[in-house]
Design a protein around this motif. Sequence first.
Motif, PDB file in Angstrom:
ATOM      1  N   LYS A 105     -75.214  14.247 -55.533  1.00  0.00           N
ATOM      2  CA  LYS A 105     -75.672  12.926 -55.956  1.00  0.00           C
ATOM      3  C   LYS A 105     -74.650  12.269 -56.894  1.00  0.00           C
ATOM      4  O   LYS A 105     -74.374  11.070 -56.796  1.00  0.00           O
ATOM      5  CB  LYS A 105     -77.031  13.017 -56.648  1.00  0.00           C
ATOM      6  CG  LYS A 105     -78.179  13.274 -55.710  1.00  0.00           C
ATOM      7  CD  LYS A 105     -79.487  13.323 -56.465  1.00  0.00           C
ATOM      8  CE  LYS A 105     -80.648  13.617 -55.527  1.00  0.00           C
ATOM      9  NZ  LYS A 105     -81.924  13.688 -56.246  1.00  0.00           N
ATOM     10  N   CYS A 147     -72.613   8.822 -56.206  1.00  0.00           N
ATOM     11  CA  CYS A 147     -72.628   7.715 -57.166  1.00  0.00           C
ATOM     12  C   CYS A 147     -71.211   7.308 -57.553  1.00  0.00           C
ATOM     13  O   CYS A 147     -70.886   6.123 -57.623  1.00  0.00           O
ATOM     14  CB  CYS A 147     -73.415   8.100 -58.418  1.00  0.00           C
ATOM     15  SG  CYS A 147     -75.188   8.178 -58.147  1.00  0.00           S
ATOM     16  N   ARG A 148     -70.353   8.291 -57.784  1.00  0.00           N
ATOM     17  CA  ARG A 148     -68.963   7.995 -58.137  1.00  0.00           C
ATOM     18  C   ARG A 148     -68.247   7.298 -56.985  1.00  0.00           C
ATOM     19  O   ARG A 148     -67.461   6.380 -57.206  1.00  0.00           O
ATOM     20  CB  ARG A 148     -68.231   9.277 -58.517  1.00  0.00           C
ATOM     21  CG  ARG A 148     -68.649   9.806 -59.868  1.00  0.00           C
ATOM     22  CD  ARG A 148     -67.871  11.033 -60.235  1.00  0.00           C
ATOM     23  NE  ARG A 148     -68.302  11.559 -61.524  1.00  0.00           N
ATOM     24  CZ  ARG A 148     -67.903  12.709 -62.033  1.00  0.00           C
ATOM     25  NH1 ARG A 148     -67.056  13.464 -61.344  1.00  0.00           N
ATOM     26  NH2 ARG A 148     -68.330  13.102 -63.199  1.00  0.00           N
TER      27      ARG A 148
END
Length: 110
Positions: free
Chosen positions: A10, A14-15
């Motif tokens: 996750k 997100c990055r």
Amino acid sequence: MKPSIINKIKIIKCRLVVALIAGLLGGLRAAAAGNGLSGINEATSMVTSYFDPGTKLIYAIGAVVGLIGGVKVYSKWSSGDPDTTKTAASWFGACIFLIVAATILRSFFL
């Protein structure tokens, strides 16, 4: 799967999303800068197009100032005023200043 591996995936997602958004915004900013540059170039060409008519206008103003000065100097000279040379010099200097200022401004900016 373990919860720590899911959390790491996750975080990586997100990055990746943040990096893609930053890249997209950077590309948009670069495209906007190109449009600003063309606007500056257009404004520069518009301003420089005013110099030729402006120079002619200043020459015309210099001619009118010269005629008015000539009439004033002649009237002082005809009346016998002792201050005639001072008046003639100041009007002549004003005309020369207008002509030289117009020429120098044109040579600086064109």
